[in-house]
Design a protein around this motif. Structure first.
Motif, PDB file in Angstrom:
ATOM      1  N   GLU A  98       0.813  -1.211   0.000  1.00 20.78           N
ATOM      2  CA  GLU A  98       0.000   0.000   0.000  1.00 20.78           C
ATOM      3  C   GLU A  98       0.854   1.273   0.000  1.00 20.78           C
ATOM      4  N   VAL A  99       1.993   1.262   0.663  1.00 26.02           N
ATOM      5  CA  VAL A  99       2.867   2.437   0.677  1.00 26.02           C
ATOM      6  C   VAL A  99       3.304   2.783  -0.744  1.00 26.02           C
ATOM      7  N   ALA A 100       3.666   1.774  -1.523  1.00 22.07           N
ATOM      8  CA  ALA A 100       4.086   2.016  -2.907  1.00 22.07           C
ATOM      9  C   ALA A 100       2.915   2.484  -3.761  1.00 22.07           C
ATOM     10  N   ARG A 101       1.741   1.898  -3.544  1.00 23.98           N
ATOM     11  CA  ARG A 101       0.563   2.327  -4.313  1.00 23.98           C
ATOM     12  C   ARG A 101       0.259   3.792  -4.056  1.00 23.98           C
ATOM     13  N   LEU A 102       0.313   4.196  -2.796  1.00 21.54           N
ATOM     14  CA  LEU A 102       0.037   5.585  -2.462  1.00 21.54           C
ATOM     15  C   LEU A 102       1.112   6.505  -3.040  1.00 21.54           C
ATOM     16  N   GLU A 103       2.345   6.065  -2.996  1.00 18.79           N
ATOM     17  CA  GLU A 103       3.430   6.850  -3.594  1.00 18.79           C
ATOM     18  C   GLU A 103       3.172   7.067  -5.081  1.00 18.79           C
ATOM     19  N   HIS A 104       2.758   6.025  -5.780  1.00 18.75           N
ATOM     20  CA  HIS A 104       2.476   6.128  -7.220  1.00 18.75           C
ATOM     21  C   HIS A 104       1.308   7.066  -7.487  1.00 18.75           C
ATOM     22  N   LEU A 105       0.287   7.008  -6.641  1.00 21.80           N
ATOM     23  CA  LEU A 105      -0.851   7.908  -6.812  1.00 21.80           C
ATOM     24  C   LEU A 105      -0.427   9.366  -6.615  1.00 21.80           C
ATOM     25  N   ARG A 106       0.420   9.597  -5.649  1.00 20.75           N
ATOM     26  CA  ARG A 106       0.900  10.962  -5.417  1.00 20.75           C
ATOM     27  C   ARG A 106       1.795  11.427  -6.562  1.00 20.75           C
ATOM     28  N   GLU A 107       2.584  10.519  -7.125  1.00 21.12           N
ATOM     29  CA  GLU A 107       3.402  10.864  -8.291  1.00 21.12           C
ATOM     30  C   GLU A 107       2.501  11.269  -9.461  1.00 21.12           C
ATOM     31  N   ALA A 108       1.414  10.548  -9.632  1.00 10.01           N
ATOM     32  CA  ALA A 108       0.477  10.868 -10.717  1.00 10.01           C
ATOM     33  C   ALA A 108      -0.139  12.244 -10.497  1.00 10.01           C
ATOM     34  N   LEU A 109      -0.557  12.533  -9.279  1.00  8.18           N
ATOM     35  CA  LEU A 109      -1.129  13.844  -8.979  1.00  8.18           C
ATOM     36  C   LEU A 109      -0.097  14.941  -9.208  1.00  8.18           C
ATOM     37  N   ALA A 110       1.136  14.686  -8.845  1.00  6.19           N
ATOM     38  CA  ALA A 110       2.206  15.660  -9.090  1.00  6.19           C
ATOM     39  C   ALA A 110       2.401  15.888 -10.590  1.00  6.19           C
ATOM     40  N   ALA A 111       2.312  14.830 -11.381  1.00  2.69           N
ATOM     41  CA  ALA A 111       2.454  14.968 -12.840  1.00  2.69           C
ATOM     42  C   ALA A 111       1.336  15.839 -13.404  1.00  2.69           C
ATOM     43  N   VAL A 112       0.128  15.670 -12.892  1.00  4.31           N
ATOM     44  CA  VAL A 112      -0.996  16.505 -13.339  1.00  4.31           C
ATOM     45  C   VAL A 112      -0.730  17.958 -12.952  1.00  4.31           C
ATOM     46  N   ALA A 113      -0.273  18.184 -11.737  1.00  2.00           N
ATOM     47  CA  ALA A 113      -0.001  19.557 -11.282  1.00  2.00           C
ATOM     48  C   ALA A 113       1.115  20.208 -12.095  1.00  2.00           C
ATOM     49  N   ILE A 114       2.148  19.464 -12.408  1.00  2.00           N
ATOM     50  CA  ILE A 114       3.245  20.018 -13.203  1.00  2.00           C
ATOM     51  C   ILE A 114       2.760  20.352 -14.613  1.00  2.00           C
ATOM     52  N   ALA A 115       1.969  19.468 -15.204  1.00  2.00           N
ATOM     53  CA  ALA A 115       1.415  19.753 -16.535  1.00  2.00           C
ATOM     54  C   ALA A 115       0.553  21.008 -16.482  1.00  2.00           C
ATOM     55  N   LEU A 116      -0.247  21.126 -15.447  1.00  2.00           N
ATOM     56  CA  LEU A 116      -1.114  22.290 -15.274  1.00  2.00           C
ATOM     57  C   LEU A 116      -0.303  23.583 -15.228  1.00  2.00           C
ATOM     58  N   ALA A 117       0.868  23.529 -14.637  1.00  3.24           N
ATOM     59  CA  ALA A 117       1.705  24.726 -14.516  1.00  3.24           C
ATOM     60  C   ALA A 117       2.233  25.217 -15.859  1.00  3.24           C
ATOM     61  N   HIS A 118       2.145  24.387 -16.897  1.00  3.46           N
ATOM     62  CA  HIS A 118       2.731  24.727 -18.193  1.00  3.46           C
ATOM     63  C   HIS A 118       1.711  25.101 -19.266  1.00  3.46           C
ATOM     64  N   VAL A 119       0.447  25.197 -18.900  1.00  5.79           N
ATOM     65  CA  VAL A 119      -0.579  25.481 -19.908  1.00  5.79           C
ATOM     66  C   VAL A 119      -1.557  26.534 -19.415  1.00  5.79           C
ATOM     67  N   HIS A 120      -2.356  27.010 -20.355  1.00  4.47           N
ATOM     68  CA  HIS A 120      -3.413  27.977 -20.061  1.00  4.47           C
ATOM     69  C   HIS A 120      -4.661  27.521 -20.802  1.00  4.47           C
ATOM     70  N   GLY A 121      -5.758  28.170 -20.517  1.00  7.95           N
ATOM     71  CA  GLY A 121      -6.992  27.898 -21.256  1.00  7.95           C
ATOM     72  C   GLY A 121      -7.604  26.544 -20.945  1.00  7.95           C
ATOM     73  N   HIS A 122      -8.216  25.959 -21.954  1.00 11.96           N
ATOM     74  CA  HIS A 122      -9.001  24.740 -21.774  1.00 11.96           C
ATOM     75  C   HIS A 122      -8.215  23.590 -21.138  1.00 11.96           C
ATOM     76  N   LEU A 123      -6.988  23.363 -21.601  1.00  7.48           N
ATOM     77  CA  LEU A 123      -6.216  22.260 -21.021  1.00  7.48           C
ATOM     78  C   LEU A 123      -5.912  22.533 -19.550  1.00  7.48           C
ATOM     79  N   ALA A 124      -5.634  23.772 -19.202  1.00 12.17           N
ATOM     80  CA  ALA A 124      -5.401  24.112 -17.797  1.00 12.17           C
ATOM     81  C   ALA A 124      -6.663  23.882 -16.974  1.00 12.17           C
ATOM     82  N   TRP A 125      -7.786  24.264 -17.519  1.00 12.92           N
ATOM     83  CA  TRP A 125      -9.046  24.069 -16.790  1.00 12.92           C
ATOM     84  C   TRP A 125      -9.325  22.583 -16.599  1.00 12.92           C
ATOM     85  N   PHE A 126      -9.087  21.810 -17.654  1.00 12.68           N
ATOM     86  CA  PHE A 126      -9.287  20.360 -17.584  1.00 12.68           C
ATOM     87  C   PHE A 126      -8.352  19.735 -16.551  1.00 12.68           C
TER      88      PHE A 126
END
Length: 138
Positions: free
Chosen positions: A55-83
């Protein structure tokens, strides 16, 4: 509403906006979507691979995924940022989860998720990954 349903509703809305030409994908949108899709796949692969992890590894992977979404969000504007912003919001419950025992001490409100919640979050990320990959090649 669970994460899978929220992400599915976001995907439907994105599909509608793209289909109706309300969201016109740019080359930057495609590039950011491709990178995010790759990172989400790397973080949360196939269901069987995640289920076999502690479970520790699963949670780590989920947090990595959320971080990837946040980093992508930091690089865009408009519709993709809203999504991506809405997707990050849908995934925020993983920030309140813990996989380690509390040992009778304070946990800042963190709670242990059920195995079903892990699977639900992983499925939501896989659906988001599929959509971002589709956006990248649209």
């Amino acid at each position: 509403m669970d994460m899978r349903r929220v992400v599915e509703e976001l995907v439907k809305e994105a599909d509608r906006q793209i289909r109706d030409h309300k969201w016109v994908l740019t080359p930057d949108d495609r590039a950011v979507a491709a990178k995010a899709a790759h990172e989400l796949h790397a973080a949360v692969g196939a269901p069987k691979s995640q289920q076999d992890l502690p479970e520790v590894a699963r949670l780590e992977h989920l947090r990595e995924a959320l971080a990837a979404v946040a980093i992508a969000l930091a690089h865009v504007h408009g519709h993709l940022a809203w999504f991506l912003g809405a997707a990050a919001t849908a995934l925020t419950p993983v920030l309140h989860w813990r996989a380690l025992p509390a040992d009778h001490g304070p946990t800042f409100g963190a709670v242990p998720p059920t195995l079903q919640q892990y699977a639900e979050a992983e499925d939501a990320i896989r659906r988001l990954q599929t959509t971002l990959a589709s956006i990248a090649t649209a």
